[in-house]
Design a protein around this motif. Structure first.
Motif, mmCIF file in Angstrom:
data_model
loop_
_atom_site.group_PDB
_atom_site.id
_atom_site.type_symbol
_atom_site.label_atom_id
_atom_site.label_comp_id
_atom_site.label_asym_id
_atom_site.label_seq_id
_atom_site.Cartn_x
_atom_site.Cartn_y
_atom_site.Cartn_z
ATOM 1 N N LEU A 39 0.910 -1.186 0.026
ATOM 2 C CA LEU A 39 0.016 0.002 0.163
ATOM 3 C C LEU A 39 0.828 1.440 0.072
ATOM 4 N N PRO A 40 1.846 1.414 1.029
ATOM 5 C CA PRO A 40 2.550 2.571 0.894
ATOM 6 C C PRO A 40 3.383 2.774 -0.466
ATOM 7 N N MET A 41 3.799 1.588 -1.064
ATOM 8 C CA MET A 41 4.649 1.899 -2.437
ATOM 9 C C MET A 41 3.772 2.590 -3.248
ATOM 10 N N ALA A 42 2.693 1.872 -3.471
ATOM 11 C CA ALA A 42 1.532 2.363 -4.387
ATOM 12 C C ALA A 42 1.415 3.883 -4.175
ATOM 13 N N VAL A 43 1.022 4.489 -2.944
ATOM 14 C CA VAL A 43 1.000 5.762 -2.335
ATOM 15 C C VAL A 43 2.368 6.330 -2.882
#
Length: 291
Positions: free
Chosen positions: A96-100
């Motif tokens: 999730l944080p990588m996508a963000v």
């Protein structure tokens, strides 16, 4: 200055809303965004199928495989709703944080790299309004990405495992409707947990005209912070790292709910958003736009 000139220089609220709508459309129509959401939706499917295969012979997940697995994974076979909590716990540390980080890092730098940033500023948007629209679109992605994981996990959990009343971490029983409500609340908390990283990525995006460099830098900072959060000798600074309290959402599955960790997480995200949002504004409003 005449009224006509003032009207040109001060966009109406409807124009600002249109700018936001345009940013949302651009963000969610990109193939990169759709690919990221597809990967996030696939994670609960893989986790659910893996648990189903592992427990096909009657064994419990997490036993016999040499690992404990993500939080709540041992409860999935009893109630498919736990797949929502497991999927969020599995994707929050990195996916999730990588996508963000990719979306936030590309927000300004991607426009500069494509040569469209200067043309955006020719319109009566203003740098502040444009920056706010970019950040709002990134926050919207945080929410949508989290809900994609949760909905995918709920669908897979309902197909592969039974649903019903569930047992909290404290050992008390709650109804399925209340459990579903807590799952939604957890998804909202997870989305809010990414707002600090979104502001950091937006700030990085104002420092360069290369979208790839901004995305790589944001993801690199994410990995670095995650590593620092695992080093025992840095325990004094770890509570101030934006990822330190991410998994506190599990406290929503206690009875009564433990609010300390949750509030610390939300306060820390608000601090990061304020600091790096202000830094992004200071950098962007003073930046010489040549592309």
């Amino acid at each position: 200055m005449s009224r006509a000139e003032a009207a040109v220089r001060a966009p109406s609220p409807l124009w600002t809303l249109g700018l936001l709508r345009s940013e949302l459309a651009i963000t969610f129509r990109r193939w990169r965004t759709l690919a990221l959401l597809g990967v996030l939706a696939a994670v609960p499917v893989l986790v659910g199928v893996a648990v189903r295969i592992e427990t096909g012979g009657g064994s419990s997940p997490g036993h016999g495989g040499g690992g404990d697995g993500p939080a709540f994974i041992t409860q999935i076979t009893n109630n498919g709703l736990f797949l929502v909590f497991t999927a969020l716990a599995a994707t929050l540390p990195f996916f999730l944080p990588m996508a963000v980080g990719v979306i936030a890092g590309d927000a300004i730098a991607g426009e500069a790299n494509a040569g469209t940033l200067r043309y955006l500023l020719v319109a009566p948007a203003g740098r502040t309004r444009l920056l706010l629209a970019k950040y709002a679109a990134t926050i919207a992605f945080c929410l949508v990405a989290t809900l994609v994981v949760a909905v995918s996990a709920l669908a897979v959990g309902a197909l592969l495992f039974p649903l019903g009343d569930l047992t909290t971490i404290s050992g008390t029983r709650i109804g399925f409707a209340e459990g579903l409500g807590r799952a939604l609340l957890i998804a909202l908390v997870v989305a809010a947990s990414l707002t600090g990283l979104a502001a950091l990525g937006l700030f990085v995006s104002t420092l360069t005209n290369s979208g790839i460099a901004a995305m790589a830098t944001t993801v690199g900072l994410l990995i670095t912070v995650q590593i620092l959060d695992q080093i025992p000798q840095l325990h004094a600074v770890q509570p101030y790292l934006f990822s330190h309290h991410w998994l506190s959402f599990a406290d929503l599955m206690r009875e009564p709910v433990y609010w300390d960790g949750l509030l610390k997480n939300l306060q820390l995200q608000a601090l990061y958003a304020a600091v790096f949002g202000s830094a992004a504004w200071a950098r962007f409003t003073a930046k010489d736009i040549t592309a």
